[in-house]
Motif scaffolding. Sequence first.
Motif, PDB file in Angstrom:
ATOM      1  N   LEU A   1       0.826  -1.207   0.000  1.00  0.00           N
ATOM      2  CA  LEU A   1       0.000   0.000   0.000  1.00  0.00           C
ATOM      3  C   LEU A   1       0.859   1.254   0.000  1.00  0.00           C
ATOM      4  O   LEU A   1       0.637   2.186  -0.793  1.00  0.00           O
ATOM      5  N   VAL A   2       1.881   1.301   0.877  1.00  0.00           N
ATOM      6  CA  VAL A   2       2.742   2.484   0.971  1.00  0.00           C
ATOM      7  C   VAL A   2       3.541   2.675  -0.311  1.00  0.00           C
ATOM      8  O   VAL A   2       3.666   3.797  -0.832  1.00  0.00           O
ATOM      9  N   THR A   3       4.088   1.580  -0.828  1.00  0.00           N
ATOM     10  CA  THR A   3       4.873   1.676  -2.068  1.00  0.00           C
ATOM     11  C   THR A   3       4.016   2.181  -3.226  1.00  0.00           C
ATOM     12  O   THR A   3       4.434   3.030  -4.020  1.00  0.00           O
ATOM     13  N   GLY A   4       2.784   1.680  -3.325  1.00  0.00           N
ATOM     14  CA  GLY A   4       1.886   2.116  -4.393  1.00  0.00           C
ATOM     15  C   GLY A   4       1.552   3.595  -4.294  1.00  0.00           C
ATOM     16  O   GLY A   4       1.539   4.311  -5.301  1.00  0.00           O
ATOM     17  N   ILE A   5       1.284   4.046  -3.044  1.00  0.00           N
ATOM     18  CA  ILE A   5       0.965   5.461  -2.860  1.00  0.00           C
ATOM     19  C   ILE A   5       2.157   6.352  -3.227  1.00  0.00           C
ATOM     20  O   ILE A   5       2.003   7.399  -3.866  1.00  0.00           O
ATOM     21  N   VAL A   6       3.368   5.911  -2.827  1.00  0.00           N
ATOM     22  CA  VAL A   6       4.571   6.677  -3.157  1.00  0.00           C
ATOM     23  C   VAL A   6       4.753   6.759  -4.676  1.00  0.00           C
ATOM     24  O   VAL A   6       5.065   7.823  -5.228  1.00  0.00           O
ATOM     25  N   ILE A   7       4.541   5.630  -5.353  1.00  0.00           N
ATOM     26  CA  ILE A   7       4.697   5.619  -6.819  1.00  0.00           C
ATOM     27  C   ILE A   7       3.681   6.557  -7.470  1.00  0.00           C
ATOM     28  O   ILE A   7       4.000   7.296  -8.409  1.00  0.00           O
ATOM     29  N   ILE A   8       2.453   6.535  -6.945  1.00  0.00           N
ATOM     30  CA  ILE A   8       1.417   7.419  -7.504  1.00  0.00           C
ATOM     31  C   ILE A   8       1.784   8.887  -7.306  1.00  0.00           C
ATOM     32  O   ILE A   8       1.654   9.716  -8.213  1.00  0.00           O
ATOM     33  N   LEU A   9       2.256   9.225  -6.093  1.00  0.00           N
ATOM     34  CA  LEU A   9       2.645  10.613  -5.822  1.00  0.00           C
ATOM     35  C   LEU A   9       3.811  11.039  -6.701  1.00  0.00           C
ATOM     36  O   LEU A   9       3.842  12.170  -7.211  1.00  0.00           O
ATOM     37  N   VAL A  10       4.781  10.124  -6.879  1.00  0.00           N
ATOM     38  CA  VAL A  10       5.913  10.424  -7.761  1.00  0.00           C
ATOM     39  C   VAL A  10       5.428  10.650  -9.190  1.00  0.00           C
ATOM     40  O   VAL A  10       5.909  11.546  -9.898  1.00  0.00           O
ATOM     41  N   PHE A  11       4.449   9.860  -9.632  1.00  0.00           N
ATOM     42  CA  PHE A  11       3.914  10.022 -10.983  1.00  0.00           C
ATOM     43  C   PHE A  11       3.321  11.423 -11.167  1.00  0.00           C
ATOM     44  O   PHE A  11       3.616  12.104 -12.160  1.00  0.00           O
ATOM     45  N   PHE A  12       2.488  11.856 -10.216  1.00  0.00           N
ATOM     46  CA  PHE A  12       1.837  13.155 -10.390  1.00  0.00           C
ATOM     47  C   PHE A  12       2.828  14.318 -10.240  1.00  0.00           C
ATOM     48  O   PHE A  12       2.666  15.356 -10.881  1.00  0.00           O
ATOM     49  N   VAL A  13       3.865  14.133  -9.396  1.00  0.00           N
ATOM     50  CA  VAL A  13       4.900  15.165  -9.292  1.00  0.00           C
ATOM     51  C   VAL A  13       5.657  15.278 -10.617  1.00  0.00           C
ATOM     52  O   VAL A  13       5.904  16.381 -11.125  1.00  0.00           O
ATOM     53  N   CYS A  14       6.020  14.135 -11.189  1.00  0.00           N
ATOM     54  CA  CYS A  14       6.720  14.143 -12.484  1.00  0.00           C
ATOM     55  C   CYS A  14       5.817  14.700 -13.586  1.00  0.00           C
ATOM     56  O   CYS A  14       6.283  15.403 -14.496  1.00  0.00           O
ATOM     57  N   TYR A  15       4.525  14.397 -13.504  1.00  0.00           N
ATOM     58  CA  TYR A  15       3.577  14.909 -14.483  1.00  0.00           C
ATOM     59  C   TYR A  15       3.492  16.434 -14.431  1.00  0.00           C
ATOM     60  O   TYR A  15       3.467  17.114 -15.462  1.00  0.00           O
ATOM     61  N   LEU A  16       3.493  16.966 -13.191  1.00  0.00           N
ATOM     62  CA  LEU A  16       3.481  18.420 -13.019  1.00  0.00           C
ATOM     63  C   LEU A  16       4.770  19.045 -13.538  1.00  0.00           C
ATOM     64  O   LEU A  16       4.752  20.067 -14.222  1.00  0.00           O
ATOM     65  N   LEU A  17       5.909  18.419 -13.229  1.00  0.00           N
ATOM     66  CA  LEU A  17       7.197  18.936 -13.696  1.00  0.00           C
ATOM     67  C   LEU A  17       7.302  18.884 -15.220  1.00  0.00           C
ATOM     68  O   LEU A  17       7.913  19.762 -15.837  1.00  0.00           O
ATOM     69  N   ALA A  18       6.692  17.872 -15.827  1.00  0.00           N
ATOM     70  CA  ALA A  18       6.715  17.787 -17.291  1.00  0.00           C
ATOM     71  C   ALA A  18       5.961  18.946 -17.916  1.00  0.00           C
ATOM     72  O   ALA A  18       6.316  19.421 -19.005  1.00  0.00           O
ATOM     73  N   PHE A  19       4.918  19.447 -17.228  1.00  0.00           N
ATOM     74  CA  PHE A  19       4.149  20.582 -17.749  1.00  0.00           C
ATOM     75  C   PHE A  19       4.909  21.899 -17.645  1.00  0.00           C
ATOM     76  O   PHE A  19       4.788  22.764 -18.511  1.00  0.00           O
ATOM     77  N   ILE A  20       5.672  22.069 -16.559  1.00  0.00           N
ATOM     78  CA  ILE A  20       6.276  23.381 -16.306  1.00  0.00           C
ATOM     79  C   ILE A  20       7.700  23.501 -16.820  1.00  0.00           C
ATOM     80  O   ILE A  20       8.272  24.575 -16.794  1.00  0.00           O
TER      81      ILE A  20
END
Length: 380
Positions: free
Chosen positions: A39-58
């Motif tokens: 559960l923790v690993t999955g949540i971390v991966i999801i958060l990393v995905f959205f952070v990278c997604y935001l960085l890809a936009f900016i």
Amino acid sequence: MQKWSQLFYKNTGLNPYVWLVFFILPFYYISQYSKLWTLVTGIVIILVFFVCYLLAFITRGWQVYMWIGLLIAISITMTIAYDYAYFSLFLAFFIGNIKNKAGFITLYSINLAASFLTINYGFIIQSSRLLSQFPFVFISLMASILLPVSTYNKNKREQLEGQLENANKRLDELVKMEERQRIARDLHDTLGQKLSLIGLKTDLAKRLLRTNPEQAEIELNDLRQTASTALKEVREMVTTMRGTQLVDELFRAEQILKAASIEFNLDGNPKLHDTSQLNENVLGMCLKEAVTNVVKHSQATICTIRLKETLSDNIVLVHDNGIGMEQGSNKDRRGTGILGMKERLEFVNGCLDIRSGADMDGTELIIQVPKLVRKPIKEE
């Protein structure tokens, strides 16, 4: 300061609430796992995905491709390890907004291949979670195929529409600028001649006022008539922009030359054949400018205007016996007047030739405009 909402495109192509569901969905999906570390690993991966997604936009440049590569890797990991195949939707939308064609095709192909291979791998190993979601996984795969192309084409169309709008604005500005220049030339040619004539008649009336009052009165009446004519021409030009006939311009040329004590000679038929109103108007305005220059700068005593025709052109020659252009010190003859004549003639595919120098007496202007093209009549 830039608002957080401005980090994304204003028009996403999807309802913002749908994107909110897609954002919450992976967390809900991970919460079904019972093991804490999973559960923790999955949540971390999801958060990393959205952070990278935001960085890809900016970010800009090569860093965008780096973040997208990391996002594709996270999407593959989530599909294989957690049977979650819906991150490809985020990637499909983002890739569709890439402007560079080569970059779009490359990332589109990589994301589509990664999604297809990982989903098929889950089906091969018979993942129960992935098989139970087959309709939604199939829809996600179809969206990964169609959404990037649709978004890319939409953005491309909007870009072309923006360029077309800018081109239309630029064209309107050029048309307005050309119209201003044309009106300026018309005012210069129309008022320049009349004001020169008014000045000459004023000087003449002033000299005759004491010696010959009757003749001075005649000149003053002519002066008033000239002013009225100038006012009338300006009004007609501004309101209707009507063309003038060459016969009328020849009559006005004779008036101003006689007022300047310059002998006027006309050779040829002023009635033009196979000539459009526009071409005749250009000839008349050029003749007006040429005569004005003769009066103002040539110091001539004789001015001869010859009218000629060829099979393809109408030609007007204005010759004076003055000091010539090379010896004159005034710049106007080589400035606004001559330039305006050339611009007018270029517009109708005509030409202007100036001859002046030691090998000839005075100056000669050769004004040439093409005739209308007549189609041959077929014999029955």
